[in-house]
Write a protein that holds these residues in place. Sequence first.
Motif, mmCIF file in Angstrom:
data_model
loop_
_atom_site.group_PDB
_atom_site.id
_atom_site.type_symbol
_atom_site.label_atom_id
_atom_site.label_comp_id
_atom_site.label_asym_id
_atom_site.label_seq_id
_atom_site.Cartn_x
_atom_site.Cartn_y
_atom_site.Cartn_z
ATOM 1 N N GLY A 51 -6.694 -5.024 -0.598
ATOM 2 C CA GLY A 51 -7.506 -4.332 -1.593
ATOM 3 C C GLY A 51 -6.962 -2.946 -1.905
ATOM 4 O O GLY A 51 -6.966 -2.504 -3.061
ATOM 5 N N TRP A 52 -6.486 -2.236 -0.869
ATOM 6 C CA TRP A 52 -5.922 -0.906 -1.079
ATOM 7 C C TRP A 52 -4.692 -0.991 -1.980
ATOM 8 O O TRP A 52 -4.535 -0.197 -2.908
ATOM 9 C CB TRP A 52 -5.543 -0.277 0.259
ATOM 10 C CG TRP A 52 -6.685 -0.189 1.226
ATOM 11 C CD1 TRP A 52 -8.030 -0.230 0.936
ATOM 12 C CD2 TRP A 52 -6.598 -0.063 2.638
ATOM 13 N NE1 TRP A 52 -8.781 -0.134 2.083
ATOM 14 C CE2 TRP A 52 -7.934 -0.030 3.150
ATOM 15 C CE3 TRP A 52 -5.549 0.036 3.545
ATOM 16 C CZ2 TRP A 52 -8.206 0.094 4.501
ATOM 17 C CZ3 TRP A 52 -5.822 0.164 4.895
ATOM 18 C CH2 TRP A 52 -7.139 0.191 5.372
ATOM 19 N N THR A 96 -5.639 -1.868 -5.620
ATOM 20 C CA THR A 96 -6.242 -0.723 -6.289
ATOM 21 C C THR A 96 -5.181 0.282 -6.716
ATOM 22 O O THR A 96 -5.163 0.756 -7.857
ATOM 23 C CB THR A 96 -7.275 -0.049 -5.379
ATOM 24 O OG1 THR A 96 -8.304 -0.992 -5.039
ATOM 25 C CG2 THR A 96 -7.905 1.156 -6.061
ATOM 26 N N LYS A 153 -13.939 -8.714 -7.869
ATOM 27 C CA LYS A 153 -14.213 -7.367 -7.379
ATOM 28 C C LYS A 153 -14.239 -7.296 -5.847
ATOM 29 O O LYS A 153 -13.873 -6.271 -5.264
ATOM 30 C CB LYS A 153 -15.547 -6.891 -7.951
ATOM 31 C CG LYS A 153 -15.879 -5.440 -7.669
ATOM 32 C CD LYS A 153 -17.179 -5.048 -8.333
ATOM 33 C CE LYS A 153 -17.538 -3.605 -8.050
ATOM 34 N NZ LYS A 153 -18.836 -3.227 -8.692
ATOM 35 N N PHE A 205 -10.176 -5.299 -11.617
ATOM 36 C CA PHE A 205 -11.175 -6.007 -10.830
ATOM 37 C C PHE A 205 -12.345 -6.408 -11.725
ATOM 38 O O PHE A 205 -12.870 -5.590 -12.486
ATOM 39 C CB PHE A 205 -11.670 -5.136 -9.676
ATOM 40 C CG PHE A 205 -10.622 -4.886 -8.626
ATOM 41 C CD1 PHE A 205 -10.315 -5.860 -7.690
ATOM 42 C CD2 PHE A 205 -9.923 -3.688 -8.593
ATOM 43 C CE1 PHE A 205 -9.344 -5.645 -6.732
ATOM 44 C CE2 PHE A 205 -8.950 -3.458 -7.638
ATOM 45 C CZ PHE A 205 -8.658 -4.437 -6.699
ATOM 46 N N THR A 232 0.833 -1.202 0.000
ATOM 47 C CA THR A 232 0.000 0.000 0.000
ATOM 48 C C THR A 232 0.869 1.253 0.000
ATOM 49 O O THR A 232 0.641 2.197 -0.775
ATOM 50 C CB THR A 232 -0.930 0.004 1.230
ATOM 51 O OG1 THR A 232 -1.734 -1.185 1.219
ATOM 52 C CG2 THR A 232 -1.820 1.231 1.229
ATOM 53 N N SER A 277 0.341 -6.625 -14.237
ATOM 54 C CA SER A 277 -0.774 -6.438 -13.327
ATOM 55 C C SER A 277 -1.494 -7.768 -13.167
ATOM 56 O O SER A 277 -1.021 -8.802 -13.623
ATOM 57 C CB SER A 277 -1.725 -5.368 -13.863
ATOM 58 O OG SER A 277 -2.782 -5.132 -12.958
ATOM 59 N N ARG A 320 -11.345 -5.955 -3.595
ATOM 60 C CA ARG A 320 -11.049 -4.525 -3.480
ATOM 61 C C ARG A 320 -11.371 -3.988 -2.084
ATOM 62 O O ARG A 320 -10.757 -3.015 -1.622
ATOM 63 C CB ARG A 320 -11.864 -3.761 -4.527
ATOM 64 C CG ARG A 320 -11.651 -2.260 -4.507
ATOM 65 C CD ARG A 320 -12.590 -1.563 -5.477
ATOM 66 N NE ARG A 320 -12.188 -1.754 -6.848
ATOM 67 C CZ ARG A 320 -12.939 -1.380 -7.893
ATOM 68 N NH1 ARG A 320 -14.127 -0.844 -7.688
ATOM 69 N NH2 ARG A 320 -12.500 -1.570 -9.119
ATOM 70 N N ASN A 321 -12.305 -4.612 -1.388
ATOM 71 C CA ASN A 321 -12.760 -4.109 -0.090
ATOM 72 C C ASN A 321 -11.954 -4.643 1.089
ATOM 73 O O ASN A 321 -12.226 -4.263 2.232
ATOM 74 C CB ASN A 321 -14.241 -4.469 0.101
ATOM 75 C CG ASN A 321 -15.120 -3.906 -0.989
ATOM 76 O OD1 ASN A 321 -14.928 -2.779 -1.432
ATOM 77 N ND2 ASN A 321 -16.094 -4.686 -1.445
#
Length: 296
Positions: free
Chosen positions: A147-148, A151, A138, A157, A57, A133, A141-142
Amino acid sequence: MFVLFRYVLYFLGFYTLTMLTCFALHAFLPNPPRILGFIARSMSAYLTLIVCAAYGTIASATLKVLGLHYTYAFWTVARAFKWLGMYTIGVKFDILDNGEDILNNNRPVVIIANHQTELDVGLLGWIWPKHCSITAKKSLRNIPFLGWFMTLAGAVFIDRVDRSQAIKAFEGAANAMREKKQSVVIFPEGTRSYSTTPMLLPFKKGAFHLAVQAGVPIVPVVAENYSHVLNVKARRFNSGTIRLTIVLVLDPIPTKGLTAADVDHLTRDTREKMLNVLEALGRDSASQTERNKKES
């Protein structure tokens, strides 16, 4: 905020103490239950993933500011997981032949790999090239940190429920591959097999549609069945070395000139060749085990 931070520290302290206790009991008990090793190594693997995702991150945010996240974000975190995981999990992937050269000297490509267990995150740490990548469901992502990081790093996603959104995501990925010469990693089985024998689940066609749409080659990656290292159903998680080979069909499989009508054949042909290599690795591993028994 301070209270939340304190509870996080308490949790990490308890988590680490539990993990180290399981490792110690597994190491020093005369006949330790197999579940102890499974719990200890699984906890260590998830802690390693959390640490690398937190690092990712920060690294991805920094690289994004510098305009380098498409080049290095996933690569730097993959390498961190590779080297840290060698010590915290005790598992290595042995890349055979000229696999690293193929991965590092072809760009952009769609890299596809067989998907066995959660340990495939370790596999990615060993094979990941720069300028690459990944596609992911999806819901990832949360997840905090992971997920951070994904993204910020530019992951694609995919909404598996909404087909129209999935198609748009693949269109965006195809454009990025062409414009930025960005490779993509996909597990075409779509889910983990947890198989104890060399096998492949049916392939989903998204990876092949993406390769055809972007007009880029496919590089298949096959890891031998490693249920002797991790078997979730049997609650077994050992240290060990897992061989990895790159499957080449006239080098990376070309897709230029192919259309959507060719995807079915491309999918079947690629899966068959990967399965043949996977089964050959299984036979070779069984033969080596027999030789070792005879020598001992």
